[in-house]
Design a protein around this motif. Structure first.
Motif, PDB file in Angstrom:
ATOM      1  N   GLU A 273       0.819  -1.208   0.000  1.00 21.29           N
ATOM      2  CA  GLU A 273       0.000   0.000   0.000  1.00 21.29           C
ATOM      3  C   GLU A 273       0.856   1.264   0.000  1.00 21.29           C
ATOM      4  N   VAL A 274       2.004   1.222   0.668  1.00 22.37           N
ATOM      5  CA  VAL A 274       2.853   2.419   0.682  1.00 22.37           C
ATOM      6  C   VAL A 274       3.700   2.524  -0.581  1.00 22.37           C
ATOM      7  N   GLY A 275       3.669   1.471  -1.436  1.00 23.32           N
ATOM      8  CA  GLY A 275       4.346   1.561  -2.716  1.00 23.32           C
ATOM      9  C   GLY A 275       5.448   0.566  -2.965  1.00 23.32           C
ATOM     10  N   ALA A 276       5.678  -0.376  -2.045  1.00 22.11           N
ATOM     11  CA  ALA A 276       6.695  -1.398  -2.277  1.00 22.11           C
ATOM     12  C   ALA A 276       6.282  -2.286  -3.440  1.00 22.11           C
ATOM     13  N   VAL A 277       7.235  -2.643  -4.287  1.00 23.49           N
ATOM     14  CA  VAL A 277       6.921  -3.458  -5.461  1.00 23.49           C
ATOM     15  C   VAL A 277       7.070  -4.945  -5.189  1.00 23.49           C
ATOM     16  N   SER A 278       7.746  -5.331  -4.104  1.00 25.73           N
ATOM     17  CA  SER A 278       7.846  -6.735  -3.745  1.00 25.73           C
ATOM     18  C   SER A 278       8.103  -6.879  -2.255  1.00 25.73           C
ATOM     19  N   CYS A 279       7.751  -8.058  -1.720  1.00 25.04           N
ATOM     20  CA  CYS A 279       7.971  -8.375  -0.312  1.00 25.04           C
ATOM     21  C   CYS A 279       8.515  -9.791  -0.204  1.00 25.04           C
ATOM     22  N   VAL A 280       9.508  -9.985   0.659  1.00 24.32           N
ATOM     23  CA  VAL A 280      10.042 -11.308   0.964  1.00 24.32           C
ATOM     24  C   VAL A 280      10.160 -11.435   2.476  1.00 24.32           C
ATOM     25  N   LYS A 281      10.251 -12.668   2.956  1.00 19.09           N
ATOM     26  CA  LYS A 281      10.385 -12.880   4.390  1.00 19.09           C
ATOM     27  C   LYS A 281      11.817 -12.662   4.864  1.00 19.09           C
ATOM     28  N   ASP A 282      12.774 -12.950   4.004  1.00 25.30           N
ATOM     29  CA  ASP A 282      14.171 -12.941   4.403  1.00 25.30           C
ATOM     30  C   ASP A 282      14.984 -12.196   3.351  1.00 25.30           C
ATOM     31  N   ALA A 283      15.790 -11.233   3.802  1.00 29.73           N
ATOM     32  CA  ALA A 283      16.599 -10.458   2.859  1.00 29.73           C
ATOM     33  C   ALA A 283      17.571 -11.319   2.074  1.00 29.73           C
ATOM     34  N   ALA A 284      17.872 -12.516   2.576  1.00 31.22           N
ATOM     35  CA  ALA A 284      18.736 -13.430   1.829  1.00 31.22           C
ATOM     36  C   ALA A 284      18.130 -13.785   0.476  1.00 31.22           C
ATOM     37  N   GLU A 285      16.813 -13.705   0.360  1.00 31.75           N
ATOM     38  CA  GLU A 285      16.144 -14.022  -0.905  1.00 31.75           C
ATOM     39  C   GLU A 285      16.481 -13.015  -1.994  1.00 31.75           C
ATOM     40  N   TRP A 286      16.930 -11.841  -1.617  1.00 37.30           N
ATOM     41  CA  TRP A 286      17.301 -10.839  -2.613  1.00 37.30           C
ATOM     42  C   TRP A 286      18.520 -11.279  -3.415  1.00 37.30           C
ATOM     43  N   VAL A 287      19.273 -12.201  -2.872  1.00 43.05           N
ATOM     44  CA  VAL A 287      20.413 -12.749  -3.606  1.00 43.05           C
ATOM     45  C   VAL A 287      20.041 -14.100  -4.208  1.00 43.05           C
ATOM     46  N   ALA A 288      19.365 -14.940  -3.432  1.00 48.29           N
ATOM     47  CA  ALA A 288      19.005 -16.276  -3.896  1.00 48.29           C
ATOM     48  C   ALA A 288      17.972 -16.243  -5.011  1.00 48.29           C
ATOM     49  N   ASN A 289      17.089 -15.250  -4.981  1.00 45.96           N
ATOM     50  CA  ASN A 289      16.019 -15.153  -5.968  1.00 45.96           C
ATOM     51  C   ASN A 289      16.033 -13.762  -6.590  1.00 45.96           C
ATOM     52  N   PRO A 290      16.699 -13.588  -7.735  1.00 47.88           N
ATOM     53  CA  PRO A 290      16.824 -12.261  -8.333  1.00 47.88           C
ATOM     54  C   PRO A 290      15.489 -11.574  -8.601  1.00 47.88           C
ATOM     55  N   ARG A 291      14.427 -12.346  -8.820  1.00 44.64           N
ATOM     56  CA  ARG A 291      13.126 -11.726  -9.097  1.00 44.64           C
ATOM     57  C   ARG A 291      12.590 -10.950  -7.897  1.00 44.64           C
ATOM     58  N   ALA A 292      13.076 -11.290  -6.715  1.00 45.90           N
ATOM     59  CA  ALA A 292      12.622 -10.590  -5.511  1.00 45.90           C
ATOM     60  C   ALA A 292      13.453  -9.361  -5.214  1.00 45.90           C
ATOM     61  N   GLY A 293      14.437  -9.082  -6.004  1.00 47.19           N
ATOM     62  CA  GLY A 293      15.268  -7.905  -5.749  1.00 47.19           C
ATOM     63  C   GLY A 293      16.633  -8.090  -6.377  1.00 47.19           C
ATOM     64  N   GLY A 294      17.687  -7.765  -5.649  1.00 50.89           N
ATOM     65  CA  GLY A 294      19.052  -7.901  -6.147  1.00 50.89           C
ATOM     66  C   GLY A 294      19.570  -6.628  -6.770  1.00 50.89           C
ATOM     67  N   ASP A 295      20.899  -6.480  -6.756  1.00 51.57           N
ATOM     68  CA  ASP A 295      21.555  -5.309  -7.351  1.00 51.57           C
ATOM     69  C   ASP A 295      21.023  -4.002  -6.770  1.00 51.57           C
ATOM     70  N   PHE A 296      20.933  -3.957  -5.483  1.00 54.78           N
ATOM     71  CA  PHE A 296      20.393  -2.766  -4.826  1.00 54.78           C
ATOM     72  C   PHE A 296      21.414  -1.636  -4.782  1.00 54.78           C
ATOM     73  N   ASP A 297      20.936  -0.433  -4.989  1.00 55.53           N
ATOM     74  CA  ASP A 297      21.766   0.757  -4.791  1.00 55.53           C
ATOM     75  C   ASP A 297      21.886   1.085  -3.307  1.00 55.53           C
ATOM     76  N   LEU A 298      20.814   0.827  -2.570  1.00 50.39           N
ATOM     77  CA  LEU A 298      20.754   1.196  -1.152  1.00 50.39           C
ATOM     78  C   LEU A 298      19.876   0.205  -0.421  1.00 50.39           C
ATOM     79  N   ILE A 299      20.326  -0.229   0.761  1.00 50.39           N
ATOM     80  CA  ILE A 299      19.489  -1.015   1.657  1.00 50.39           C
ATOM     81  C   ILE A 299      19.574  -0.388   3.040  1.00 50.39           C
ATOM     82  N   VAL A 300      18.426  -0.128   3.642  1.00 49.83           N
ATOM     83  CA  VAL A 300      18.380   0.385   5.014  1.00 49.83           C
ATOM     84  C   VAL A 300      17.842  -0.719   5.907  1.00 49.83           C
ATOM     85  N   ASP A 301      18.645  -1.082   6.892  1.00 52.37           N
ATOM     86  CA  ASP A 301      18.302  -2.177   7.801  1.00 52.37           C
ATOM     87  C   ASP A 301      17.708  -1.604   9.076  1.00 52.37           C
TER      88      ASP A 301
END
Length: 316
Positions: free
Chosen positions: A189-217
Motif C-alpha cells: 500500500e505504501v508503494g513497495a513493489v515486492s515483499c520477501v520474508k528474508d533479505a537473503a532471498e534478494w540474492v538467492a532469488n533475483p526476481r525478488a530484488g538484487g543489485d540494490f543501490d541502497l538497503i536500510v536495515d
C-alpha cells in the motif's frame, strides 16, 4: 504526578508517583499528550543498569504535548504551543540519560522542540519525533534515496514503514524484507513493489530484488550481512536497527561497498515528517493504547506482537 520508571535489575517498568519537574533555564515543561513506544525502550531495560546514570529512570523518548511553563532563557516558544521533542538533540537522550515522557509532564530543552502544525493528530506527532525522524533521516539524509534507485527496506515495523514510504516519495523502486507476512499488504500500500520474508532471498532469488543501490536495515538482527550481500558494488547499507548488540561481517563482502550507521536525526527532519503526515503522504500504521497500558505495550513489543507502532494517549 505519575510516571512509568525502570527500577533496575531488568525488572518490568513500574508506575510510580514522583515530583513534577521544574524547568531549567533553557527548558520548557510539557504536558504530555501522546508518547510512542519503541523497541529501544525494551533495549534500555536490558542494558540500563550499566548505561543509565541514575535509577529509577522515567522512560519514553517519543513525545508530543503542550507547553505549560518556560525557563528564563527560553526564546521562540510560549505557553500553549503544541510541540514534539527531538530525542537526539541538545539535551541528553530522553528515557535513558534524562527523564523521558512516559509521565504526565516532561522537561525538555527548547532547542529540541519541533512545532506541531495545526491539524496534525498528536499520536502521529509523537511517533514522528523518533520513528519518523530516525527512519526518514536514515533513508533520505544518510542513504540519499532518490529517483531511479533500487532500495531495500529490512523490517517493515514502526520505522521501516515510514522509511519505505519516504523512499517511494523520493521516486525510488522499493523492496521490503519482513518476516511478518501480515505486514506485506501494508508494504504494498505504501508503494513497495515486492515483499520477501528474508533479505537473503534478494540474492538467492533475483526476481525478488538484487543489485540494490541502497538497503536500510531497520531490524538489526542477522540482517546486516544479508544486506551487504544484496547491495551492489558501490552501493550503500545504512544500519539503523539494534535488534542484536553485536554482529559480524565477512571482510571480503564489504570491499567496494559502504556500510554506515544512522542514529536519530534533527528537529528539521521531524518538521519535514510532520508536514508529510499532515498532507497525508506518509500514513504510518499505529495502535493507540492508554497511559495505564504502557507496561503491557512494552511487553508486547518485547514479544514481537506489534504491527506498526504503539502510541499511548494521555487523558486531558
Amino acid at each position: 504526578m505519575k510516571a512509568w520508571q525502570y527500577m533496575g535489575e531488568r525488572k518490568p517498568i513500574q508506575l510510580n508517583d514522583i515530583p513534577e519537574p521544574v524547568p531549567g533555564p533553557t527548558q520548557v515543561i510539557i504536558d504530555v499528550k501522546a508518547a510512542g513506544l519503541c523497541h529501544s525502550d525494551v533495549m534500555y531495560m536490558e542494558v540500563g543498569d550499566q548505561a543509565m546514570p541514575f535509577l529509577p529512570m522515567t522512560q519514553g523518548h517519543e513525545n508530543a504535548g503542550v507547553i505549560t511553563a518556560l525557563g528564563a532563557e527560553v526564546t521562540g516558544f510560549k505557553v500553549g504551543d503544541v510541540v514534539g521533542v527531538c530525542s537526539s538533540g541538545v539535551q541528553a537522550p530522553l528515557g535513558m540519560f534524562t527523564p523521558g515522557g512516559f509521565a504526565d509532564k516532561l522537561a525538555a530543552d527548547y532547542r529540541d522542540l519541533a512545532r506541531v502544525p495545526e491539524g496534525l493528530d498528536l499520536s502521529l506527532a509523537a511517533l514522528a519525533t523518533d520513528a519518523g525522524m530516525t527512519s526518514y533521516h536514515a533513508m533520505i539524509k544518510v542513504g540519499g534515496a532518490a529517483k531511479g534507485m533500487k532500495v531495500g527496506v529490512i523490517g517493515f515495523g514502526g520505522l521501516g514503514q515510514i522509511g519505505a514510504r519516504a523512499a517511494v516519495l523520493a521516486g525510488a523502486e522499493v523492496h521490503v524484507a519482513e518476516m511478518k507476512e501480515a505486514a506485506w499488504d501494508n508494504a504494498r500500500e505504501v508503494g513497495a513493489v515486492s515483499c520477501v520474508k528474508d533479505a537473503a532471498e534478494w540474492v538467492a532469488n533475483p526476481r525478488a530484488g538484487g543489485d540494490f543501490d541502497l538497503i536500510v536495515d531497520y531490524a538489526g538482527f542477522d540482517t546486516t550481512q544479508k544486506a551487504i550481500n544484496a547491495v551492489k558494488r558501490g552501493g550503500k547499507v545504512v544500519q539503523v536497527g539494534l535488534g542484536n548488540p553485536t554482529f559480524t561481517v565477512a571482510t571480503n563482502t564489504i570491499l567496494g561497498k559502504k556500510l554506515e550507521g544512522s542514529l536519530g536525526g534533527t528537529v528539521e527532519d521531524i518538521e519535514e515528517v510532520f508536514y508529510l503526515m499532515l498532507r497525508g503522504e506518509i500514513r504510518p500504521g499505529y495502535e493507540e493504547i492508554g497511559f495505564d497500558e504502557i507496561d503491557k505495550g512494552l511487553e508486547r513489543l518485547k514479544n514481537n506482537e506489534v504491527l506498526g507502532r504503539l502510541v499511548a494517549r494521555f487523558g486531558g
